[in-house]
Write a protein that holds these residues in place. Structure first.
Motif, PDB file in Angstrom:
ATOM      1  N   MET A 174       0.827  -1.200   0.000  1.00  0.00           N
ATOM      2  CA  MET A 174       0.000   0.000   0.000  1.00  0.00           C
ATOM      3  C   MET A 174       0.870   1.262   0.000  1.00  0.00           C
ATOM      4  O   MET A 174       0.551   2.252  -0.670  1.00  0.00           O
ATOM      5  N   GLN A 175       1.975   1.226   0.725  1.00  0.00           N
ATOM      6  CA  GLN A 175       2.840   2.398   0.828  1.00  0.00           C
ATOM      7  C   GLN A 175       3.635   2.639  -0.449  1.00  0.00           C
ATOM      8  O   GLN A 175       4.046   3.775  -0.733  1.00  0.00           O
ATOM      9  N   ALA A 176       3.836   1.589  -1.250  1.00  0.00           N
ATOM     10  CA  ALA A 176       4.720   1.692  -2.413  1.00  0.00           C
ATOM     11  C   ALA A 176       4.192   2.634  -3.491  1.00  0.00           C
ATOM     12  O   ALA A 176       4.970   3.114  -4.322  1.00  0.00           O
ATOM     13  N   VAL A 177       2.896   2.890  -3.507  1.00  0.00           N
ATOM     14  CA  VAL A 177       2.331   3.753  -4.558  1.00  0.00           C
ATOM     15  C   VAL A 177       1.960   5.144  -4.031  1.00  0.00           C
ATOM     16  O   VAL A 177       1.255   5.891  -4.694  1.00  0.00           O
ATOM     17  N   ASN A 257       1.066  -3.369  -8.450  1.00  0.00           N
ATOM     18  CA  ASN A 257       2.396  -2.768  -8.410  1.00  0.00           C
ATOM     19  C   ASN A 257       3.222  -3.297  -7.248  1.00  0.00           C
ATOM     20  O   ASN A 257       4.285  -2.758  -6.928  1.00  0.00           O
ATOM     21  N   SER A 258       2.750  -4.363  -6.619  1.00  0.00           N
ATOM     22  CA  SER A 258       3.455  -4.980  -5.499  1.00  0.00           C
ATOM     23  C   SER A 258       4.648  -5.797  -5.988  1.00  0.00           C
ATOM     24  O   SER A 258       4.672  -6.292  -7.123  1.00  0.00           O
ATOM     25  N   ASP A 259       5.642  -5.959  -5.116  1.00  0.00           N
ATOM     26  CA  ASP A 259       6.758  -6.854  -5.411  1.00  0.00           C
ATOM     27  C   ASP A 259       6.387  -8.308  -5.170  1.00  0.00           C
ATOM     28  O   ASP A 259       7.112  -9.213  -5.593  1.00  0.00           O
ATOM     29  N   ASN A 260       5.276  -8.528  -4.483  1.00  0.00           N
ATOM     30  CA  ASN A 260       4.853  -9.883  -4.123  1.00  0.00           C
ATOM     31  C   ASN A 260       3.989 -10.467  -5.247  1.00  0.00           C
ATOM     32  O   ASN A 260       2.927  -9.913  -5.564  1.00  0.00           O
ATOM     33  N   PRO A 261       4.377 -11.583  -5.862  1.00  0.00           N
ATOM     34  CA  PRO A 261       3.612 -12.136  -6.991  1.00  0.00           C
ATOM     35  C   PRO A 261       2.209 -12.589  -6.600  1.00  0.00           C
ATOM     36  O   PRO A 261       1.284 -12.510  -7.418  1.00  0.00           O
ATOM     37  N   ASP A 262       2.024 -13.063  -5.372  1.00  0.00           N
ATOM     38  CA  ASP A 262       0.692 -13.481  -4.929  1.00  0.00           C
ATOM     39  C   ASP A 262      -0.271 -12.298  -4.908  1.00  0.00           C
ATOM     40  O   ASP A 262      -1.440 -12.417  -5.291  1.00  0.00           O
ATOM     41  N   ILE A 263       0.230 -11.159  -4.453  1.00  0.00           N
ATOM     42  CA  ILE A 263      -0.616  -9.960  -4.380  1.00  0.00           C
ATOM     43  C   ILE A 263      -0.923  -9.457  -5.785  1.00  0.00           C
ATOM     44  O   ILE A 263      -2.063  -9.074  -6.082  1.00  0.00           O
TER      45      ILE A 263
END
Length: 375
Positions: A174-177, A257-263
């Motif tokens: 959430m913080q990444a964007v 836009n997450s680094d986590n593929p599951d998300i």
């Protein structure tokens, strides 16, 4: 008139006046949310986050119990003359205060948010929303899914299952964007799973924002694939973004836009649900491109699309049914739709689908759904 009664009536009047002022004067609602709601909600969330269970859920349960048990006791007091009047007065005052507190929390934590300027107006310019933009955006999503597929873990039936501890990555997601969408900055509480999740399943509900205590909650009975996107959607509400189309938009943008593929996978799954029905409504000139996109979706995502529970879920919970699921679902739809309309969302539950229009506008301007600091 007792002093406590005057205070109670004053609180009712103040809440009603504020509700009307927020409804009539949008700049006032904007100012309240910016300078009062947002700072206080950060403190309120930190308090509610101290509890591993949803305070909002048990608050609702407590209110219902007080009302039901109070009515039963009141009926009993009718036959006990000595304490009848005093008991009924006590119950009446207690319920009046309970209703007042509830209306206060709902008005200043929830209703007012519908009266603010829509957040998307600050970021989007309405585009033509042409068939070309639509198919181009779907092709972008298809390419993203193709590159993502090798990182996705599946069970023996081909369904998505977690390969990461996605919950710990949700706040960072959430913080990444926030460079692009500053509204999403701030403290993020833990997402809580509802105890009475079967009731949520009966209503077809995946997540609920509990405005009384600023909590993001989800249905604990859902399959893995839909959970991360649901987390992002509900956490968006804790930022004061209450309209469902906007929560869908910001939740989706954070997820993909997450680094986590599951998300990321869950984000694409959640948004394709809104877009898939219109895939074959495009002009015949796009048939070849539609088929190519559909082939990618069939290979990467179709096993999980429109799937919210395990195949045996309803049979396993058959004994949990108190009120028929059809009745619960119909009542919930009417109540929720009416609530949205009363708060100024004229198309009620259909407003969820407006996220597609928002994404088309974003894609038309940026030619991508990925966010960068340059945007």
């Amino acid at each position: 008139m007792k002093r406590s009664t005057k205070i109670l009536l004053g609180l009712y009047a103040f809440t009603a006046v504020c509700y009307l002022l927020f409804m009539w004067i949008r700049p006032l609602a904007n100012a309240y949310v910016s300078f009062v709601y947002r700072p206080l909600s950060q403190l309120w969330m930190r308090f509610s986050n101290l509890f591993p269970f949803s305070l909002g859920e048990w608050y609702i349960v407590a209110v219902l119990l007080v009302i039901v048990l109070g009515l039963l006791v009141s009926l009993g007091l009718i036959f006990v003359k000595k304490i009848r009047l005093r008991g009924l007065r006590f119950y009446g005052r207690f319920v009046a205060w309970l209703v007042c507190i509830t209306l206060w929390l709902l008005n200043f934590h929830w209703f007012v948010l519908y009266r603010t300027t829509p957040a998307l107006e600050r970021y989007l310019t309405v585009s033509e929303r042409s068939d070309e933009t639509y198919i181009s955006m779907l092709e972008f999503i298809a390419e993203e899914l193709k590159s993502l597929e090798p990182q996705i873990q599946r069970d023996e039936n081909g369904h998505f299952c977690f390969s990461t501890d996605f919950e710990k990555d949700i706040p960072r997601t959430m913080q990444a964007v926030t460079d692009t969408f500053p509204e999403l900055s701030g403290f993020y509480p833990d997402v809580k799973k509802i105890h009475f999740s079967f009731f949520m399943s009966q209503t077809g509900t995946m997540g609920i924002y509990m405005p009384m205590f600023e909590e993001a909650t989800v249905n604990a009975h859902m399959v893995d694939a839909v959970l991360p996107y649901c987390y992002c959607h509900e956490l968006t509400h804790t930022r004061g973004i209450i309209r469902e189309d906007e929560a869908n938009f910001f939740g989706f943008m954070a997820a993909i836009n997450s680094d986590n593929p599951d998300i990321r996978y869950s984000g694409y799954l959640g948004i394709i649900e809104y877009m898939y029905h219109d895939l074959y409504q495009l002009d015949d000139a796009y048939n070849d491109r539609v088929d190519q996109v559909d082939d990618v979706f069939s290979y990467t995502i179709l096993n999980d699309l429109f799937r919210y529970h395990e195949e045996t879920y309803w049979e396993e919970h058959e004994e949990d049914v108190i009120i028929p699921t059809e009745v619960v679902n119909d009542v919930q739809n009417v109540v929720y739709d009416t609530t949205l309309v009363l708060q100024g969302v004229e198309d009620g539950r259909k407003s969820y689908n407006r996220v597609v229009e928002a994404l088309l506008d974003y894609y038309a301007e940026h030619q991508t759904l990925r966010v960068t600091k340059a945007q």
